[in-house]
Design a protein around this motif. Sequence first.
Motif, PDB file in Angstrom:
ATOM      1  N   GLU A 148       0.734  -1.253  -0.003  1.00 38.09           N
ATOM      2  CA  GLU A 148       0.089  -0.137   0.033  1.00 38.09           C
ATOM      3  C   GLU A 148       0.883   1.147   0.051  1.00 38.09           C
ATOM      4  N   LYS A 190       5.940   0.765   6.705  1.00 38.56           N
ATOM      5  CA  LYS A 190       5.314   0.445   8.138  1.00 38.56           C
ATOM      6  C   LYS A 190       4.898  -0.887   8.127  1.00 38.56           C
ATOM      7  N   LEU A 191       5.239  -1.870   8.994  1.00 39.67           N
ATOM      8  CA  LEU A 191       4.580  -3.251   8.872  1.00 39.67           C
ATOM      9  C   LEU A 191       3.267  -3.343   9.670  1.00 39.67           C
ATOM     10  N   ASN A 192       1.995  -3.876   9.022  1.00 38.00           N
ATOM     11  CA  ASN A 192       0.788  -3.852   9.571  1.00 38.00           C
ATOM     12  C   ASN A 192       0.241  -5.206   9.831  1.00 38.00           C
ATOM     13  N   ALA A 193       0.281  -5.803  11.202  1.00 40.36           N
ATOM     14  CA  ALA A 193       0.091  -7.052  11.618  1.00 40.36           C
ATOM     15  C   ALA A 193      -1.407  -7.120  12.205  1.00 40.36           C
ATOM     16  N   GLU A 194      -2.079  -5.801  12.263  1.00 39.18           N
ATOM     17  CA  GLU A 194      -3.387  -5.959  13.147  1.00 39.18           C
ATOM     18  C   GLU A 194      -4.732  -5.376  12.176  1.00 39.18           C
ATOM     19  N   ASP A 195      -4.501  -4.326  11.301  1.00 38.41           N
ATOM     20  CA  ASP A 195      -5.635  -3.813  10.729  1.00 38.41           C
ATOM     21  C   ASP A 195      -5.934  -4.375   9.489  1.00 38.41           C
ATOM     22  N   HIS A 207      -6.264  -2.706   5.853  1.00 37.74           N
ATOM     23  CA  HIS A 207      -5.058  -2.152   5.032  1.00 37.74           C
ATOM     24  C   HIS A 207      -4.092  -3.587   4.811  1.00 37.74           C
ATOM     25  N   ASN A 230      -0.413  -5.706   4.358  1.00 42.71           N
ATOM     26  CA  ASN A 230       0.854  -5.922   5.343  1.00 42.71           C
ATOM     27  C   ASN A 230       1.601  -4.967   5.229  1.00 42.71           C
ATOM     28  N   TYR A 231       2.041  -4.591   4.235  1.00 44.04           N
ATOM     29  CA  TYR A 231       3.098  -3.585   3.940  1.00 44.04           C
ATOM     30  C   TYR A 231       2.749  -2.505   3.634  1.00 44.04           C
ATOM     31  N   ILE A 232       3.165  -1.221   4.222  1.00 41.61           N
ATOM     32  CA  ILE A 232       2.386   0.129   4.077  1.00 41.61           C
ATOM     33  C   ILE A 232       3.693   1.037   3.824  1.00 41.61           C
ATOM     34  N   THR A 260       4.594   4.733   3.599  1.00 38.42           N
ATOM     35  CA  THR A 260       3.893   6.327   3.977  1.00 38.42           C
ATOM     36  C   THR A 260       5.117   7.150   3.723  1.00 38.42           C
TER      37      THR A 260
END
Length: 61
Positions: A17, A39-44, A47, A49-51, A53
């Motif tokens: 993303e 930013k690593l996303n493990a909860e939301d 979105h 997994n990889y963002i 920004t």
Amino acid sequence: MSSCFFCGAGGPETAIELVFSSKPAFKTNNLVTITGTLKLNAEDVSHFNYILTGCKGRFKN
């Protein structure tokens, strides 16, 4: 056979993303270099997994 995330055969690790600082000035068929902060996303689950920004794009020559 290759496949992508949107075709259904690729996993979430095949997509990222991008969140731009300002509206990008390029089209989807342009070759660009994108920089930003990972930013690593493990909860939301809304979105990827990889963002990345604060993205900025630079056209490739």
